[in-house]
Motif scaffolding. Sequence first.
Motif, mmCIF file in Angstrom:
data_model
loop_
_atom_site.group_PDB
_atom_site.id
_atom_site.type_symbol
_atom_site.label_atom_id
_atom_site.label_comp_id
_atom_site.label_asym_id
_atom_site.label_seq_id
_atom_site.Cartn_x
_atom_site.Cartn_y
_atom_site.Cartn_z
ATOM 1 N N LEU A 72 41.464 23.611 41.332
ATOM 2 C CA LEU A 72 40.580 24.750 41.533
ATOM 3 C C LEU A 72 40.190 25.204 40.144
ATOM 4 C CD1 LEU A 72 42.355 26.751 44.348
ATOM 5 C CD2 LEU A 72 40.033 25.871 44.406
ATOM 6 N N ARG A 73 38.903 25.240 39.870
ATOM 7 C CA ARG A 73 38.412 25.523 38.523
ATOM 8 C C ARG A 73 37.291 26.551 38.601
ATOM 9 N NH1 ARG A 73 34.108 24.317 35.724
ATOM 10 N NH2 ARG A 73 34.251 23.811 33.536
ATOM 11 N N THR A 74 37.360 27.530 37.723
ATOM 12 C CA THR A 74 36.273 28.502 37.673
ATOM 13 C C THR A 74 36.054 28.985 36.252
ATOM 14 O OG1 THR A 74 35.329 30.434 38.755
ATOM 15 C CG2 THR A 74 37.631 30.601 38.117
ATOM 16 N N LEU A 107 26.701 36.387 41.934
ATOM 17 C CA LEU A 107 26.159 36.345 40.565
ATOM 18 C C LEU A 107 27.223 36.133 39.481
ATOM 19 C CD1 LEU A 107 23.644 39.307 40.923
ATOM 20 C CD2 LEU A 107 23.193 36.868 41.237
ATOM 21 N N GLY A 108 28.367 35.626 39.869
ATOM 22 C CA GLY A 108 29.427 35.350 38.894
ATOM 23 C C GLY A 108 30.122 36.591 38.355
ATOM 24 N N LEU A 109 29.806 37.757 38.892
ATOM 25 C CA LEU A 109 30.391 38.996 38.359
ATOM 26 C C LEU A 109 31.920 39.064 38.512
ATOM 27 C CD1 LEU A 109 27.603 41.529 39.346
ATOM 28 C CD2 LEU A 109 28.063 40.516 37.107
ATOM 29 N N PRO A 110 32.496 38.673 39.662
ATOM 30 C CA PRO A 110 33.962 38.663 39.739
ATOM 31 C C PRO A 110 34.601 37.700 38.727
ATOM 32 C CG PRO A 110 33.034 38.624 41.927
ATOM 33 C CD PRO A 110 31.892 38.406 40.960
ATOM 34 N N CYS A 111 33.940 36.575 38.473
ATOM 35 C CA CYS A 111 34.464 35.618 37.486
ATOM 36 C C CYS A 111 34.457 36.240 36.089
ATOM 37 C CB CYS A 111 33.633 34.338 37.505
ATOM 38 S SG CYS A 111 33.732 33.426 39.051
ATOM 39 N N LEU A 112 33.387 36.937 35.752
ATOM 40 C CA LEU A 112 33.306 37.615 34.461
ATOM 41 C C LEU A 112 34.388 38.689 34.355
ATOM 42 C CD1 LEU A 112 31.926 38.109 31.752
ATOM 43 C CD2 LEU A 112 30.342 39.656 32.949
#
Length: 149
Positions: A72-74, A107-112
Motif C-alpha cells: 500500500l503506497r501513497t 484532491l489529495g488533501l488527506p494525503c497532504l
Amino acid sequence: MRIKYRHFSKLFNLTNHKSHLPTGSEVLTSYLTQCKEPPWTSYFIKYSSIKDDQWGKSHFNWKVGNSNYHILRTGCYPYIKYHCTKRKEQNLTLEDRFFRVIKVINLGLPCLAYGIAAIYLIRHEELVYTCKGKVTIYFLYKEDKGSLY
C-alpha cells in the motif's frame, strides 16, 4: 555567440538532477531484503531521496526473494508512505484503481495532511543500503523486526 547545450543545461538546470538517486523500487527491495523479508513493515521515504518510479501505484504486488508483498503506497508530501505485508500474490488491480479514485476525488488533501503530521510524528529512522548509496527511511516508531503484528 553560440551557447553549447551542456553549458545551457547547467545554467538552467535542465539535466535530470535525480539521475544519481536510487529508485523507490530499489529502496523497497533493498529494505525488505536487508530486514530478511519481514512479515510486515511500514515506513516513510522523502520524495527528494529517490526517483519515484512507482508514481501512480497505490496497491500492488512486489516480489522480493522468496516472498510476495502487498504494497500500500501513497504520496504524503514531503514523504511517500509504504505499508508492506507478506501475502500470497493476488490481482490487486481493482483495489489499486479504487484507492487512486479516492485520492483524486478528495484532491489529495488527506494525503497532504498525513505528510504534514508525519513531519512531527516521526520518531525513528534507519539507513537502507542500495547500489547507488545509502537512503534514510523514517518510521513513526521503531519496529520490532520479525513481529507478526
